[in-house]
Each structure stands twice: as structure tokens, then as C-alpha cells.
Design a protein around this motif. Sequence first.
Motif, mmCIF file in Angstrom:
data_model
loop_
_atom_site.group_PDB
_atom_site.id
_atom_site.type_symbol
_atom_site.label_atom_id
_atom_site.label_comp_id
_atom_site.label_asym_id
_atom_site.label_seq_id
_atom_site.Cartn_x
_atom_site.Cartn_y
_atom_site.Cartn_z
ATOM 1 N N GLY A 14 -8.693 77.565 -63.347
ATOM 2 C CA GLY A 14 -7.836 78.732 -63.223
ATOM 3 C C GLY A 14 -8.199 79.884 -64.134
ATOM 4 O O GLY A 14 -7.467 80.886 -64.183
ATOM 5 N N HIS A 15 -9.310 79.805 -64.833
ATOM 6 C CA HIS A 15 -9.695 80.901 -65.724
ATOM 7 C C HIS A 15 -9.904 82.183 -64.904
ATOM 8 O O HIS A 15 -10.495 82.145 -63.812
ATOM 9 C CB HIS A 15 -10.970 80.542 -66.477
ATOM 10 C CG HIS A 15 -11.315 81.500 -67.575
ATOM 11 N ND1 HIS A 15 -11.922 82.713 -67.338
ATOM 12 C CD2 HIS A 15 -11.133 81.422 -68.923
ATOM 13 C CE1 HIS A 15 -12.108 83.341 -68.490
ATOM 14 N NE2 HIS A 15 -11.628 82.583 -69.461
ATOM 15 N N PRO A 16 -9.434 83.344 -65.392
ATOM 16 C CA PRO A 16 -9.545 84.580 -64.598
ATOM 17 C C PRO A 16 -10.969 84.917 -64.159
ATOM 18 O O PRO A 16 -11.174 85.384 -63.031
ATOM 19 C CB PRO A 16 -8.990 85.654 -65.538
ATOM 20 C CG PRO A 16 -8.075 84.917 -66.458
ATOM 21 C CD PRO A 16 -8.674 83.564 -66.640
ATOM 22 N N PHE A 17 -11.957 84.667 -65.016
ATOM 23 C CA PHE A 17 -13.337 84.991 -64.640
ATOM 24 C C PHE A 17 -13.842 84.030 -63.568
ATOM 25 O O PHE A 17 -14.572 84.431 -62.659
ATOM 26 C CB PHE A 17 -14.227 84.963 -65.882
ATOM 27 C CG PHE A 17 -15.617 85.491 -65.649
ATOM 28 C CD1 PHE A 17 -15.850 86.597 -64.849
ATOM 29 C CD2 PHE A 17 -16.716 84.881 -66.258
ATOM 30 C CE1 PHE A 17 -17.142 87.084 -64.646
ATOM 31 C CE2 PHE A 17 -17.996 85.357 -66.069
ATOM 32 C CZ PHE A 17 -18.217 86.458 -65.263
ATOM 33 N N VAL A 18 -13.457 82.786 -63.648
ATOM 34 C CA VAL A 18 -13.825 81.822 -62.614
ATOM 35 C C VAL A 18 -13.209 82.234 -61.279
ATOM 36 O O VAL A 18 -13.878 82.251 -60.234
ATOM 37 C CB VAL A 18 -13.374 80.400 -63.009
ATOM 38 C CG1 VAL A 18 -13.616 79.415 -61.863
ATOM 39 C CG2 VAL A 18 -14.094 79.933 -64.268
ATOM 40 N N ARG A 19 -11.931 82.589 -61.298
ATOM 41 C CA ARG A 19 -11.255 83.015 -60.064
ATOM 42 C C ARG A 19 -11.915 84.264 -59.481
ATOM 43 O O ARG A 19 -12.107 84.366 -58.268
ATOM 44 C CB ARG A 19 -9.773 83.277 -60.330
ATOM 45 C CG ARG A 19 -8.949 82.034 -60.612
ATOM 46 C CD ARG A 19 -7.468 82.286 -60.315
ATOM 47 N NE ARG A 19 -6.990 83.520 -60.931
ATOM 48 C CZ ARG A 19 -6.413 83.593 -62.121
ATOM 49 N NH1 ARG A 19 -6.238 82.490 -62.835
ATOM 50 N NH2 ARG A 19 -5.991 84.754 -62.601
ATOM 51 N N VAL A 62 -14.675 93.333 -63.597
ATOM 52 C CA VAL A 62 -14.550 92.992 -65.020
ATOM 53 C C VAL A 62 -14.255 94.241 -65.821
ATOM 54 O O VAL A 62 -13.376 94.237 -66.719
ATOM 55 C CB VAL A 62 -15.846 92.311 -65.534
ATOM 56 C CG1 VAL A 62 -15.822 92.170 -67.051
ATOM 57 C CG2 VAL A 62 -16.028 90.939 -64.882
ATOM 58 N N ALA A 63 -14.926 95.342 -65.519
ATOM 59 C CA ALA A 63 -14.664 96.598 -66.235
ATOM 60 C C ALA A 63 -13.239 97.072 -66.022
ATOM 61 O O ALA A 63 -12.655 97.719 -66.913
ATOM 62 C CB ALA A 63 -15.662 97.665 -65.762
#
Length: 369
Positions: A294-299, A364-365
Amino acid sequence: MSDLNDRALRLAQDIVRLDSRSFVSNIGVADRIEQELSGFEIERLDYTDDSGVVKRALVARRGGPGGIAFSGHMDTVPETGWSDDPWSGRIENGHLHGLGAVDMKGQTAAAVVAAVGLPESVPVALLLTTDEETTKGGARAIAERSELAKGTRAILVVEPTDMAPMRGHRAHIQFTAIASGIQAHSATGRGRNANWDLVPFLAEMREIHHRLLSDPSLQDAAYDPVFSDFNLIIDNHGAAVNVTVPRATATIKFRYSAKIDPDPIAKAVRAAAETAGLALSESWEGRPPELPQGHPFVRLCAEATGASPNVAPYGTDAAELQAIAPCVLLGPGDIAFAHKPQEKVSIAALEAAIPVFQRIAARVAAGEA
């Protein structure tokens, strides 16, 4: 072919044609990549490896901190087994061929061009390493010394994953056990063959290998294969069959996931070396990087690719770069073509990855990871 695609292919061909096996310098590759980075702040992190070879990690950033960093490595494995030119960089049947084409000069070129092609308002960095195939020395130099890497929000390690996000991978310990003998003509009876001292140690290593294959408590069901890698290489350093071997070296790479405690295996290797009277050294890379599902970067990476996140059985620079920011592995190409003769990567896959890298960078930015 778009301008970005053409630029990526030219860069990939150029750097495949440069020999950057891990035991030679990669500075020629770093210089060629730097030619693409007009408008970027640049850090050249030079160091000398244990063999006295000068290496360079390259960090580039545009738009300030707070964005994504794309990471690739510039070194390759040796050209073992190749029958044609490993550095041809030829294009055939829609693929780029050559040593490092898929691991990972093609992906590095695609990431560099993706970064260059972003709007200047989008912060982006490049963390370009060497010695990934051996010591992770380039990634360690970036993690310990880079100023431009500071403030990075997330790192995309663009290893070949067929564009499926990998939220973690195994890390390794390298054990090197050395037996010493006395060199002489083997017929004279005046020498002592170091291999005989190595044999009881190897028998113990075989037992450890079997335990890793069969003991569920030492396995991780999230990975394929579930068992840890415990790969053995033996070296007699060029001794001939009529010479008693003066030096015999056994090198073992033990890869383990975050779930596995490596200490019992390390203690067993040390005990076996001590019993056999061998000199033992150990080289540990960083702990296995592994982000939760559930990590935001993984999602974000899963949404950008439409692929479910997974974990990888091999290791990458993420083991060291995770000290800077959360890492996900994501890149075009099939890892099955790596570390073997006739290495190749699909040109179409490299081209298709560029806009995906750019979309992830923009998100990401915008603060989505």
C-alpha cells in the motif's frame, strides 16, 4: 520514430559499444551520458575500486529537489560465453544487441532521455552508478556523498522488469573463503594442495544449500523461487593439473529477503571456515529493500503501468539507494536475457517506457508519492 525515441536508441547504442565490465573503468560511458545533460546540475563522484581502477558515479538534477530520481547502472558482467562481438550495438529484428543491452544500458538510456524530455518545471534527477554487478560501490558513493540526491522524493530503479513494478528484492552477503597450500610439482610429494583443506568446508556449504532448499523457515513464499540463492564459485587461480594448488578460493553469494534473518546462515559459514582453517571475509550490502503493497509510490507505479506490484529474487542498487528515498524497480525488457550470450532488448519496449517514466515523474512532482 520520435525525436526522443531516436535519441534514446542512439545513446543506448553508443554506450553498449563502450566496454564497461565491472573490472574496467566506466568513465567513458559516464562522459557519453553527460553529453545528453545540458541544463542539468552535475556531480561526478569518482572513486578507486579495490583493484585500483578509477570509477565514476554520476548524479544529475534539474528543477531542484522534491522530484523523482531515475537510477541505472553503467557497468556490465563479463562477456562469458559470447561468440560474436559483445560490443556491436547492432540492431536486428527490432532488438538492440550487445553486452549490457538489457542489463541495463538500454533502460538507462531510456531513463536519461525521459528525464531530458520533461518540462523544465518538473524536478527530476538521475542517479547513475557503476559496480552494481559487484560491490554496489557507485550506489554507495551516491548514498554517502551526493548533495544533489538530497531531497529526492522517490527513486525508480529502471532494471528490466517488463514494466511490472517490483516493490522489493533480495540483498546479498558475499562470503570468500581462502585455503592456502604449498606449490610444487605434484609428482614430487613436496607440495600441499590447498583444495584438500577446502573440501570439508565445501561439504558444509552443500548442507547449508540443502537446508535453504528444503527448510520452510528459511524460505519466503512471496518470492519466486521461495528459497534463497546460495551460489558457489571455486577458483584455483590458474594452477595446472600437475601443480599442487597454493591457493584455493570459494566464493558464495547468499541472497535473502527482508523476511529472512541472515545471521544463522552467516554464523554457520563462519563456523565451517574456522573448523577447516580457512581465511574468511564477508561483504554485506544494504538490507533488502521492500516497500509495503500500500505504499503510495508502489500504488502510483502500479496505476501508471496497469501491472500488479511484485518482488524480485535478484538484487539491485536499491539496497544502497533506499537510504535516500523509497525505491521501486520498474523498467522495460526481460531479465531472462541478462547475464548470458546474445543479450538483447526490444527497441519498442524501450520506446514505450519513456512516456511512462515521464508520467510517473510528473505525478511524483505533484506530491502523489
